[in-house]
Design a protein around this motif. Structure first.
Motif, mmCIF file in Angstrom:
data_model
loop_
_atom_site.group_PDB
_atom_site.id
_atom_site.type_symbol
_atom_site.label_atom_id
_atom_site.label_comp_id
_atom_site.label_asym_id
_atom_site.label_seq_id
_atom_site.Cartn_x
_atom_site.Cartn_y
_atom_site.Cartn_z
ATOM 1 N N LEU A 1 9.696 13.189 4.681
ATOM 2 C CA LEU A 1 8.805 13.302 3.584
ATOM 3 C C LEU A 1 8.550 11.848 2.996
ATOM 4 O O LEU A 1 7.311 11.417 2.832
ATOM 5 C CB LEU A 1 9.177 14.204 2.472
ATOM 6 C CG LEU A 1 9.467 15.527 2.672
ATOM 7 C CD1 LEU A 1 9.906 16.249 1.499
ATOM 8 C CD2 LEU A 1 8.013 16.224 3.143
ATOM 9 N N CYS A 2 9.522 11.135 2.960
ATOM 10 C CA CYS A 2 9.417 9.788 2.534
ATOM 11 C C CYS A 2 8.695 8.855 3.704
ATOM 12 O O CYS A 2 7.757 7.992 3.056
ATOM 13 C CB CYS A 2 10.660 8.961 2.486
ATOM 14 S SG CYS A 2 11.767 9.661 1.061
ATOM 15 N N SER A 3 8.910 9.012 4.575
ATOM 16 C CA SER A 3 8.110 8.234 5.798
ATOM 17 C C SER A 3 6.445 8.668 5.694
ATOM 18 O O SER A 3 5.722 7.995 5.997
ATOM 19 C CB SER A 3 8.708 8.761 7.268
ATOM 20 O OG SER A 3 9.852 8.345 7.171
ATOM 21 N N GLY A 4 6.532 9.861 5.778
ATOM 22 C CA GLY A 4 5.011 10.651 5.653
ATOM 23 C C GLY A 4 4.338 10.168 4.515
ATOM 24 O O GLY A 4 3.273 9.699 4.314
ATOM 25 N N GLN B 1 0.179 6.523 1.966
ATOM 26 C CA GLN B 1 -0.031 5.370 1.259
ATOM 27 C C GLN B 1 -0.665 3.975 2.056
ATOM 28 O O GLN B 1 -1.492 3.378 1.346
ATOM 29 C CB GLN B 1 1.152 4.866 0.344
ATOM 30 C CG GLN B 1 1.969 5.566 -0.705
ATOM 31 C CD GLN B 1 0.862 5.872 -1.938
ATOM 32 O OE1 GLN B 1 0.672 4.872 -2.351
ATOM 33 N NE2 GLN B 1 0.512 6.959 -2.267
ATOM 34 N N LEU B 2 0.152 3.744 3.030
ATOM 35 C CA LEU B 2 -0.634 2.715 3.916
ATOM 36 C C LEU B 2 -1.932 3.031 4.252
ATOM 37 O O LEU B 2 -2.855 2.285 4.639
ATOM 38 C CB LEU B 2 0.024 2.361 4.844
ATOM 39 C CG LEU B 2 1.450 1.663 4.533
ATOM 40 C CD1 LEU B 2 2.559 1.611 5.882
ATOM 41 C CD2 LEU B 2 1.339 0.334 4.051
ATOM 42 N N TRP B 3 -2.069 4.080 4.542
ATOM 43 C CA TRP B 3 -3.519 4.725 5.144
ATOM 44 C C TRP B 3 -4.810 4.703 4.014
ATOM 45 O O TRP B 3 -5.949 4.326 4.367
ATOM 46 C CB TRP B 3 -3.593 6.350 5.322
ATOM 47 C CG TRP B 3 -4.771 6.885 5.916
ATOM 48 C CD1 TRP B 3 -5.457 6.403 6.843
ATOM 49 C CD2 TRP B 3 -5.747 7.613 5.351
ATOM 50 N NE1 TRP B 3 -6.671 7.269 7.221
ATOM 51 C CE2 TRP B 3 -6.696 7.934 6.200
ATOM 52 C CE3 TRP B 3 -5.662 8.429 4.062
ATOM 53 C CZ2 TRP B 3 -7.929 8.933 5.761
ATOM 54 C CZ3 TRP B 3 -6.868 9.320 3.635
ATOM 55 C CH2 TRP B 3 -7.771 9.373 4.414
ATOM 56 N N THR C 1 -6.896 -1.172 3.745
ATOM 57 C CA THR C 1 -8.279 -1.923 3.484
ATOM 58 C C THR C 1 -7.636 -3.362 3.059
ATOM 59 O O THR C 1 -8.283 -4.308 3.311
ATOM 60 C CB THR C 1 -9.212 -1.343 2.508
ATOM 61 O OG1 THR C 1 -9.480 0.062 3.131
ATOM 62 C CG2 THR C 1 -10.616 -2.216 2.650
ATOM 63 N N PHE C 2 -6.525 -3.141 2.202
ATOM 64 C CA PHE C 2 -6.347 -4.501 1.422
ATOM 65 C C PHE C 2 -5.004 -4.914 2.065
ATOM 66 O O PHE C 2 -4.268 -5.893 1.768
ATOM 67 C CB PHE C 2 -5.821 -4.044 -0.019
ATOM 68 C CG PHE C 2 -6.867 -3.302 -0.663
ATOM 69 C CD1 PHE C 2 -7.947 -3.844 -0.992
ATOM 70 C CD2 PHE C 2 -6.731 -1.918 -0.812
ATOM 71 C CE1 PHE C 2 -9.130 -3.191 -1.546
ATOM 72 C CE2 PHE C 2 -7.696 -1.162 -1.577
ATOM 73 C CZ PHE C 2 -8.628 -1.681 -1.948
ATOM 74 N N LEU C 3 -4.573 -4.567 3.716
ATOM 75 C CA LEU C 3 -3.825 -5.156 4.248
ATOM 76 C C LEU C 3 -4.272 -5.849 5.477
ATOM 77 O O LEU C 3 -5.325 -5.379 6.114
ATOM 78 C CB LEU C 3 -2.573 -4.232 4.774
ATOM 79 C CG LEU C 3 -1.634 -4.053 3.947
ATOM 80 C CD1 LEU C 3 -0.636 -2.841 4.522
ATOM 81 C CD2 LEU C 3 -0.685 -5.349 3.871
ATOM 82 N N PHE D 1 3.581 -4.099 9.154
ATOM 83 C CA PHE D 1 4.384 -3.166 8.226
ATOM 84 C C PHE D 1 4.233 -1.802 8.595
ATOM 85 O O PHE D 1 4.987 -0.877 8.334
ATOM 86 C CB PHE D 1 4.073 -3.888 6.855
ATOM 87 C CG PHE D 1 4.882 -2.926 6.031
ATOM 88 C CD1 PHE D 1 6.118 -3.089 5.429
ATOM 89 C CD2 PHE D 1 4.288 -1.813 5.204
ATOM 90 C CE1 PHE D 1 6.865 -2.318 4.816
ATOM 91 C CE2 PHE D 1 4.772 -0.924 4.073
ATOM 92 C CZ PHE D 1 6.320 -1.487 3.982
ATOM 93 N N THR D 2 2.917 -1.374 8.833
ATOM 94 C CA THR D 2 2.674 -0.128 9.357
ATOM 95 C C THR D 2 3.463 0.487 10.384
ATOM 96 O O THR D 2 3.780 1.710 10.442
ATOM 97 C CB THR D 2 1.094 0.161 9.802
ATOM 98 O OG1 THR D 2 0.788 -0.581 10.875
ATOM 99 C CG2 THR D 2 0.313 -0.331 8.828
#
Length: 351
Positions: free
Chosen positions: A37-40, A45-47, A51-53, A59-60
């Motif tokens: 769950l933490c990984s998902g 959040q990264l998805w 746009t801002f990375l 890191f993804t």
């Protein structure tokens, strides 16, 4: 060859070992599920914040590897609970005898390797967020005005949602908006002398103002939000430009997102460390239980003492045996020599 780390296991210690492994296996399955769950959550959040990375930011890779590692740990916990429970019943254990060896190999090589890799990424990759956010947010601010450019038409909406949701303004602060043209040229009046003067005064021909978008406004401010002429101390009555937090978000989005993502990565790293510890204990316990029962011929309720171990022989002896076996396999078979002719018999003298 002497076994590696032998442990004598009579009947009662074997039963307590199996019961403890059953509890540890379910705990591993629980922690593995929470790590999934933490990984998902970090992956989602990264998805949303992708746009801002910067595209080159690695890191993804952290949530992807952590998701695979935690899924293997979850499976190891579920299978381990079944195997440890079956080791208490003579009727249920025989089908598990062929499952334990593949489970130990897959859990050690696959799950352990993925967990070690994920832990390494959790320690190393959060440091890359600073550069990735610096580049990604700078690009997003530069394309804020490109609402009609294909591929950039959603930049304004995404950046406004980011500033409103995370209570931030600009890259490092609200003054970042002063150095870019964030108003689209289609909304500028070419006949307005102020617009012409501002464009001509800039080397790059940009329309720069000391204003910010509406999404930088703090709705908790007791006075209406001030978005323009923020550098002019006489433009707004009773306004102190040295305290813009009365009207605007005080923090830049770089600082807010960096703390947010590094916090999620830290939580995930702690979960991975606990998962790695539990998986190591479960695999070690299953190995001792397996070798002890195999020493008794798979008899569950045997009263005799059994010896559990990690490896049947020392590492040096195992390597030596493998080398000798490989040398025998590589040594060509000797060619058969032709039979030697018998020496001629000498004639006996006549009597």
């Amino acid at each position: 060859m002497a076994p590696v780390l032998p442990l004598v296991l009579p009947l009662q210690p074997r039963i307590r070992l199996a019961q403890g492994l059953w509890l540890l296996s379910w705990l591993l399955a629980l922690v593995g599920g929470l790590t999934v769950l933490c990984s998902g959550h970090l992956l989602v959040q990264l998805w949303h914040l992708g746009t801002f990375l910067a595209p080159s930011c690695p890191f993804t890779a952290l949530p992807q590897v952590a998701l695979a590692a935690s899924a293997v740990a979850l499976g190891t916990g579920l299978v381990g609970s079944g195997a440890s429970r079956a080791s208490l019943d003579a009727a249920q254990y025989p089908p598990w005898r062929g499952v334990l060896s593949p489970l130990l190999v897959a859990g050690t090589v696959g799950g352990g390797g993925l967990l070690v890799l994920a832990l390494g990424l959790a320690l190393a990759l959060p440091g890359t967020l600073h550069t990735g956010l610096e580049e990604g947010l700078g690009t997003a601010l530069a394309h804020y005005k490109d609402t009609e450019v294909p591929g950039r038409c959603h930049a304004k909406r995404l950046l406004d949602e980011l500033q409103l949701r995370h209570h931030c303004c600009g890259n490092h602060g609200y003054k970042d908006w002063f150095g870019i043209q964030w108003v689209s040229s289609r909304y500028l009046d070419p006949n307005d002398q102020d617009v012409v003067d501002r464009i001509q005064s800039n080397v790059e021909g940009l329309y720069l103002t000391d204003g910010v978008p509406f999404s930088c406004c703090n709705p908790h401010s007791p006075r209406p939000c001030l978005q323009s002429q923020l550098s002019d101390p006489h433009a707004h009555p009773l306004f102190d430009p040295r305290q813009p937090n009365l009207n605007l978000w005080a923090q830049g989005c770089h600082e807010v997102l960096l703390g947010h993502l590094q916090g999620l990565a830290s939580t995930l790293g702690n979960m991975l460390a606990v998962t790695f510890l539990l998986q190591t204990l479960v695999l070690l316990g299953l190995r001792y239980l397996q070798t002890a029962l195999e020493g008794l011929g798979g008899i569950i309720d045997g009263e005799g003492e059994a010896q559990g171990y990690l490896f049947p022989g020392g590492l040096k002896d195992m390597l030596k045996t493998a080398w000798l076996q490989g040398g025998v396999a590589r040594r060509p078979a000797p060619e058969e020599a032709p039979p030697e002719e018998a020496p001629p018999k000498e004639g006996l003298p006549e009597a």
